[in-house]
Design an enzyme around this catalytic site. Structure first.
Site: not given
Ligand code: GAR
Length: 217
Positions: A13, A15, A67, A92, A111, A145, A147, A174, A176
């Site tokens: 975590g 980000n 899902r 993920m 990403h 799709e 990424d 850094e 990101e």
């Protein structure tokens, strides 16, 4: 009114923390209202709690390949908290096309590569094996799709001959942490527009900064 944001995580975590920190600024146009993890032991949950943000665990494992079943519970939680925008921060788990479409234009991902290069797993290793001299990070809208999707913001870093996946990932991280809050701010302020596959930014300016690699001393 600040836009209400949920951050979805699966791990450490960092980000998420960068977004939470940025959102404490009085003039930031979004507030982090909720952090959801699909893993009960995600370290990011502790960081979010320490920052005083509401957390929720929705374990995805029991849903297996179902899902849609997982997303129904997720959507209920997002509705209950009045969430308007989603930021994926190392989340993920793949979404169904239906969920990605339902949140299209309102869900961002980050990403660690200059997409469309090196999507998927091990982007740092992919970059090193390809021998690129610049890599970086991309914030993009989520589409079915993985990424992929209209790019909101990218940041580039040089790749050194001596880099390992670890050193490269530290340098990219850094970037990101700089671009994710900036991209969320643009979205929350209504400054980005999607036209087909392309995202444009109102008022984007100077094109004079560039990065060359390698630089010879
Ligand atoms: C980040 O590097 C993010 O870009 C990456 O996972 C890491 C999560 O770190 N995401 C992807 O690879 C998405 N395909 P964090 O939990 O410290 O933010």
């Amino acid at each position: 009114m600040k836009r209400r944001v949920a951050i979805l995580i699966s791990g450490r975590g960092s980000n998420m923390s960068a977004l939470i920190k940025a959102a404490t600024a009085p003039d930031f146009p979004a507030e982090i209202s909720l952090v959801i993890s699909n893993k009960a032991d995600a370290f990011g949950l502790e960081r979010a709690k320490a920052a005083g943000v509401t957390t929720l665990v929705i374990e995805s494992k029991p849903f297996g390949k179902d899902r849609a079943g997982f997303e129904k519970v997720l959507q209920d939680a997002l509705d209950q908290h009045g969430i308007e925008l989603i930021c994926l921060g190392g989340f993920m788990r793949l979404f169904t096309a239906e969920f990605a479409r339902a949140w299209y234009g309102r869900m961002l991902n980050i990403h660690p590569s200059l997409l469309p290069s090196f999507p998927g797993l091990d982007p740092h290793g992919q970059a090193l094996r390809a021998g690129v001299k610049l890599s970086g990070a991309t914030v993009h809208f989520v589409i079915p799709e993985t990424d992929a999707g209209p790019i909101v913001m990218q940041g580039a870093v040089p790749v050194s001959d001596h880099d390992t996946a670890e050193t490269l990932s530290e340098r990219i991280l850094e970037v990101e942490h700089r671009i994710y809050p900036a991209a969320l701010s643009l979205l929350a302020n209504g400054k980005v527009k999607i036209e087909g596959d392309v995202c444009t930014t109102a008022g984007s300016g100077s094109l004079e900064n560039y990065l060359v690699s390698p630089v010879l001393s």
